[in-house]
Motif scaffolding. Structure first.
Motif, PDB file in Angstrom:
ATOM      1  N   THR A 196     -48.155  79.813 -20.918  1.00 16.79           N
ATOM      2  CA  THR A 196     -49.133  81.048 -20.520  1.00 16.79           C
ATOM      3  C   THR A 196     -48.443  82.207 -20.668  1.00 16.79           C
ATOM      4  O   THR A 196     -48.954  83.169 -21.336  1.00 16.79           O
ATOM      5  N   PHE A 197     -47.091  82.168 -20.237  1.00 22.37           N
ATOM      6  CA  PHE A 197     -46.129  83.305 -20.160  1.00 22.37           C
ATOM      7  C   PHE A 197     -45.815  83.936 -21.819  1.00 22.37           C
ATOM      8  O   PHE A 197     -45.777  84.925 -22.207  1.00 22.37           O
ATOM      9  N   ILE A 198     -45.577  82.630 -22.517  1.00 26.71           N
ATOM     10  CA  ILE A 198     -45.349  83.015 -24.008  1.00 26.71           C
ATOM     11  C   ILE A 198     -46.484  83.609 -24.827  1.00 26.71           C
ATOM     12  O   ILE A 198     -46.505  84.376 -25.562  1.00 26.71           O
ATOM     13  N   GLU A 199     -47.761  82.850 -24.470  1.00 24.69           N
ATOM     14  CA  GLU A 199     -48.999  83.564 -25.327  1.00 24.69           C
ATOM     15  C   GLU A 199     -49.226  84.695 -24.755  1.00 24.69           C
ATOM     16  O   GLU A 199     -49.884  85.585 -25.677  1.00 24.69           O
ATOM     17  N   ARG A 200     -49.083  85.356 -23.461  1.00 25.65           N
ATOM     18  CA  ARG A 200     -49.268  86.518 -23.064  1.00 25.65           C
ATOM     19  C   ARG A 200     -48.379  87.617 -23.442  1.00 25.65           C
ATOM     20  O   ARG A 200     -48.520  88.980 -23.321  1.00 25.65           O
ATOM     21  N   GLU A 220     -35.448  60.813 -21.067  1.00 28.67           N
ATOM     22  CA  GLU A 220     -36.076  60.379 -22.432  1.00 28.67           C
ATOM     23  C   GLU A 220     -37.332  61.480 -22.711  1.00 28.67           C
ATOM     24  O   GLU A 220     -37.979  61.992 -21.868  1.00 28.67           O
ATOM     25  N   LEU A 221     -37.355  61.737 -23.810  1.00 24.83           N
ATOM     26  CA  LEU A 221     -38.430  62.632 -24.282  1.00 24.83           C
ATOM     27  C   LEU A 221     -39.739  62.466 -24.193  1.00 24.83           C
ATOM     28  O   LEU A 221     -40.573  63.154 -23.863  1.00 24.83           O
ATOM     29  N   LYS A 222     -40.158  61.176 -24.181  1.00 24.81           N
ATOM     30  CA  LYS A 222     -41.451  60.555 -23.602  1.00 24.81           C
ATOM     31  C   LYS A 222     -41.688  60.776 -22.403  1.00 24.81           C
ATOM     32  O   LYS A 222     -42.793  60.723 -21.903  1.00 24.81           O
ATOM     33  N   ASN A 223     -40.651  60.962 -21.516  1.00 24.02           N
ATOM     34  CA  ASN A 223     -40.881  61.223 -20.021  1.00 24.02           C
ATOM     35  C   ASN A 223     -40.919  62.513 -19.895  1.00 24.02           C
ATOM     36  O   ASN A 223     -40.054  63.138 -19.080  1.00 24.02           O
ATOM     37  N   THR A 224     -41.766  63.468 -20.330  1.00 24.04           N
ATOM     38  CA  THR A 224     -41.888  64.761 -20.275  1.00 24.04           C
ATOM     39  C   THR A 224     -43.188  65.220 -20.212  1.00 24.04           C
ATOM     40  O   THR A 224     -44.069  64.296 -20.336  1.00 24.04           O
ATOM     41  N   ILE A 225     -43.572  66.246 -19.886  1.00 18.60           N
ATOM     42  CA  ILE A 225     -44.858  67.197 -19.807  1.00 18.60           C
ATOM     43  C   ILE A 225     -45.055  67.782 -21.134  1.00 18.60           C
ATOM     44  O   ILE A 225     -44.352  68.618 -21.308  1.00 18.60           O
ATOM     45  N   GLY A 226     -46.166  67.461 -21.836  1.00 22.81           N
ATOM     46  CA  GLY A 226     -46.332  68.194 -23.184  1.00 22.81           C
ATOM     47  C   GLY A 226     -47.586  69.162 -23.099  1.00 22.81           C
ATOM     48  O   GLY A 226     -48.613  68.705 -22.660  1.00 22.81           O
ATOM     49  N   VAL A 227     -47.283  70.543 -23.359  1.00 23.70           N
ATOM     50  CA  VAL A 227     -48.325  71.441 -23.026  1.00 23.70           C
ATOM     51  C   VAL A 227     -48.671  72.323 -24.623  1.00 23.70           C
ATOM     52  O   VAL A 227     -47.605  72.491 -25.339  1.00 23.70           O
ATOM     53  N   PRO A 228     -49.831  72.526 -25.220  1.00 22.78           N
ATOM     54  CA  PRO A 228     -49.837  73.243 -26.194  1.00 22.78           C
ATOM     55  C   PRO A 228     -49.789  75.019 -26.046  1.00 22.78           C
ATOM     56  O   PRO A 228     -49.965  75.189 -24.969  1.00 22.78           O
ATOM     57  N   LEU A 229     -49.175  75.388 -26.861  1.00 22.21           N
ATOM     58  CA  LEU A 229     -49.331  76.947 -26.807  1.00 22.21           C
ATOM     59  C   LEU A 229     -49.409  77.531 -28.178  1.00 22.21           C
ATOM     60  O   LEU A 229     -49.205  77.056 -29.163  1.00 22.21           O
ATOM     61  N   GLU A 230     -49.953  78.962 -28.091  1.00 24.33           N
ATOM     62  CA  GLU A 230     -50.044  79.711 -29.471  1.00 24.33           C
ATOM     63  C   GLU A 230     -48.950  80.952 -29.437  1.00 24.33           C
ATOM     64  O   GLU A 230     -49.062  81.717 -28.447  1.00 24.33           O
ATOM     65  N   TYR A 231     -48.364  80.896 -30.658  1.00 29.23           N
ATOM     66  CA  TYR A 231     -47.267  81.996 -30.468  1.00 29.23           C
ATOM     67  C   TYR A 231     -47.500  82.761 -31.776  1.00 29.23           C
ATOM     68  O   TYR A 231     -47.104  81.729 -32.938  1.00 29.23           O
ATOM     69  N   GLN A 232     -47.629  84.050 -31.928  1.00 31.36           N
ATOM     70  CA  GLN A 232     -47.917  84.819 -33.188  1.00 31.36           C
ATOM     71  C   GLN A 232     -48.745  84.070 -34.358  1.00 31.36           C
ATOM     72  O   GLN A 232     -48.371  83.939 -35.375  1.00 31.36           O
ATOM     73  N   GLY A 233     -50.095  83.549 -33.658  1.00 28.20           N
ATOM     74  CA  GLY A 233     -50.834  82.804 -34.559  1.00 28.20           C
ATOM     75  C   GLY A 233     -50.596  81.506 -34.915  1.00 28.20           C
ATOM     76  O   GLY A 233     -51.375  80.839 -35.866  1.00 28.20           O
ATOM     77  N   GLU A 234     -49.357  80.838 -34.544  1.00 29.24           N
ATOM     78  CA  GLU A 234     -49.138  79.675 -34.711  1.00 29.24           C
ATOM     79  C   GLU A 234     -49.189  78.644 -33.576  1.00 29.24           C
ATOM     80  O   GLU A 234     -48.965  79.030 -32.443  1.00 29.24           O
ATOM     81  N   ASN A 235     -49.758  77.338 -33.916  1.00 28.02           N
ATOM     82  CA  ASN A 235     -49.882  76.363 -32.625  1.00 28.02           C
ATOM     83  C   ASN A 235     -48.728  75.543 -32.572  1.00 28.02           C
ATOM     84  O   ASN A 235     -47.980  75.046 -33.567  1.00 28.02           O
ATOM     85  N   TYR A 236     -48.178  75.328 -31.299  1.00 22.62           N
ATOM     86  CA  TYR A 236     -46.992  74.522 -30.986  1.00 22.62           C
ATOM     87  C   TYR A 236     -47.446  73.676 -29.985  1.00 22.62           C
ATOM     88  O   TYR A 236     -48.317  73.702 -29.088  1.00 22.62           O
TER      89      TYR A 236
END
Length: 461
Positions: free
Chosen positions: A52-56, A130-146
């Motif tokens: 949310t911070f990055i998107e705002r 391990e990378l799979k032992n993480t929380i994954g959330v979507p974000l939009e930055y400067q029109g790109e989806n990450y």
């Protein structure tokens, strides 16, 4: 045989280890059932706040922001639909991530890797880097989806603490074992003393000093009761010995009168007739009872330790040869063959008591031998001691008899004893005298008709 101390120590340490493993399994189960969902929910909220911070704030550099968050204590991975990703913070031990997981997050879904992490016995999931032992959330930055994947950097957050807990755990185990060893030694000490006192009591020694304890628990009561029991046994044994001594003295007097008057009566009667036969029986039985009472007197004297050893330097070889000379008529009468190998050996000992030892052993070798058998006597000199053996070619004795032959009044109910008369006291006297001389006596025999060998070892000084 394992001692009580080692058994108690091993049991206590085993209980400690079992308790640790049980506690670990319970803690792991608690984490999987309760803490794991809470941890997933908490980190999901943090990841959402980052997104949310990055998107705002699109004017903020996403790389600088994520680097700052990594410095605070997070491991991060940012990727887009092209598959190009960037890691921030400490490296993951395993950085493989299935493509469908990335696609799921790019489709505006949340990846609950902590909640879905496989359950394993010795890995709680919280510490699995391990990378799979993480929380994954979507974000939009400067029109790109990450897709942003995040987990706390446990090593950075708890670097000093996990060392502290590691040392604390190690010291706890080591100190627990040390305290178990010390505490067990204190707890088992009265039992060890009781065990030693019991062995001494079974061997006829009533001097069990050193049992004193100030403990007020069950062990203290047991020790006190045992000491009282030993004292009562000692008093009873002393009364028994006094009774034997007194009754033996009382029996000897009328026996002497019987023997004397039977001799007078024999002189008064004719040489023919049954009277002489009956008088011979009376005289023989009187002699047998007299010999038994003399043995009882000697045993009583040895038990009371009134019979102090009167040691002197003398030739035990000459003593044995004189004994053989006295028994020649009995050897000839029994159709036995005698062989001996006797050296002239000088020792320090009580000549009278050792005479009783050799007399009893030679008498038994003759008495329990077979017809036309052999009697062997051997005297061997060693550096510090001598070895005297008496052997016969009789029927021998069984294992049970060998365990009891030195007990008073014991007589084997077998063909070895047959109708042979005896008091069962001779070998008791032999063992007692040998022990007073700090020596040992052993017996070798079996029921296969190979005879019996008594072996006496005595120190020369």
């Amino acid at each position: 045989m394992r001692s009580l101390y080692s058994t108690f120590t091993a049991t206590t340490i085993g209980i400690m280890l079992l308790s640790f493993l049980t506690a670990f399994f319970i803690s792991n189960t608690y984490y999987q059932q309760y803490l794991k969902p809470e941890n997933d929910e908490k980190n999901t909220q943090i990841a959402k706040e980052m997104s949310t911070f990055i998107e705002r704030n699109p004017e903020v550099s996403i790389n600088e922001y994520l680097e700052n968050m990594a410095a605070v204590g997070y491991q991060l991975y940012l990727t887009d639909d092209s598959g190009d990703g960037t890691f921030y913070g400490s490296e993951f031990r395993e950085d493989a991530l299935p493509n469908h997981v990335v696609e799921t997050v790019l489709d505006r879904n949340i990846h609950h890797g902590m909640q879905e992490f496989p359950r394993e016995t010795f890995v709680t999931g919280f510490f699995a880097n391990e990378l799979k032992n993480t929380i994954g959330v979507p974000l939009e930055y400067q029109g790109e989806n990450y897709a942003l994947f995040m987990r706390p950097d446990i090593e950075k957050l708890f670097n000093e603490m996990h060392l502290l807990f590691g040392w604390l755990f190690l010291l706890t185990i080591v100190l627990s074992i040390i305290f178990v060893l010390i505490g067990t030694k204190y707890m088992v000490r009265p039992v060890t003393r009781l065990s030693a006192a019991t062995k001494a009591l079974s061997k006829g020694s009533y001097d069990i000093g050193g049992l004193g304890t100030k403990r007020k628990d069950e062990l203290g009561e047991l020790t006190k009761s045992f000491a009282q029991m030993a004292e009562r046994i000692r008093q009873t044994e002393n009364m028994r010995k006094d009774f034997i001594s007194n009754i033996t003295h009382d029996i000897n007097s009328p026996l002497s009168n019987i023997k004397g008057y039977s001799a007078l009566l024999r002189n008064e009667l004719d040489s023919d007739g049954k009277a002489q036969e009956y008088l011979s029986i009376i005289n023989g039985e009187s002699n047998r009872i007299s010999a038994m009472t003399n043995q009882l007197l000697l045993l009583s004297s040895l038990d009371h330790e009134d019979h102090l050893l009167k040691k002197k330097i003398y030739d035990v070889g000459s003593q044995l040869r004189r004994l053989i000379h006295r028994y020649e008529w009995r050897i000839d009468e029994g159709n036995l063959m005698l062989s001996h190998d006797i050296q002239n050996v000088v020792i320090a000992g009580d000549e009278t008591l050792l005479e009783a030892v050799w007399d009893n052993l030679l008498s038994n070798a003759i008495k329990y031998n077979s017809e036309f058998g052999e009697v062997g006597i051997e005297l061997i000199e060693h550096v510090d001691d001598i070895e005297v053996s008496f052997s016969d070619t009789g029927i021998g004795m069984g294992e049970e008899a060998k365990q009891h032959i030195f007990e008073r009044f014991y007589r084997e109910d077998s063909s070895r004893s047959g109708k042979i008369q005896g008091s069962g006291l001779g070998l008791s006297i032999v063992q007692k005298v040998v022990q007073l001389h700090n020596g040992t006596i052993s017996v070798e025999s079996n029921k296969n008709g190979h005879g019996t060998v008594f072996r006496v070892v005595l120190p020369k000084k």
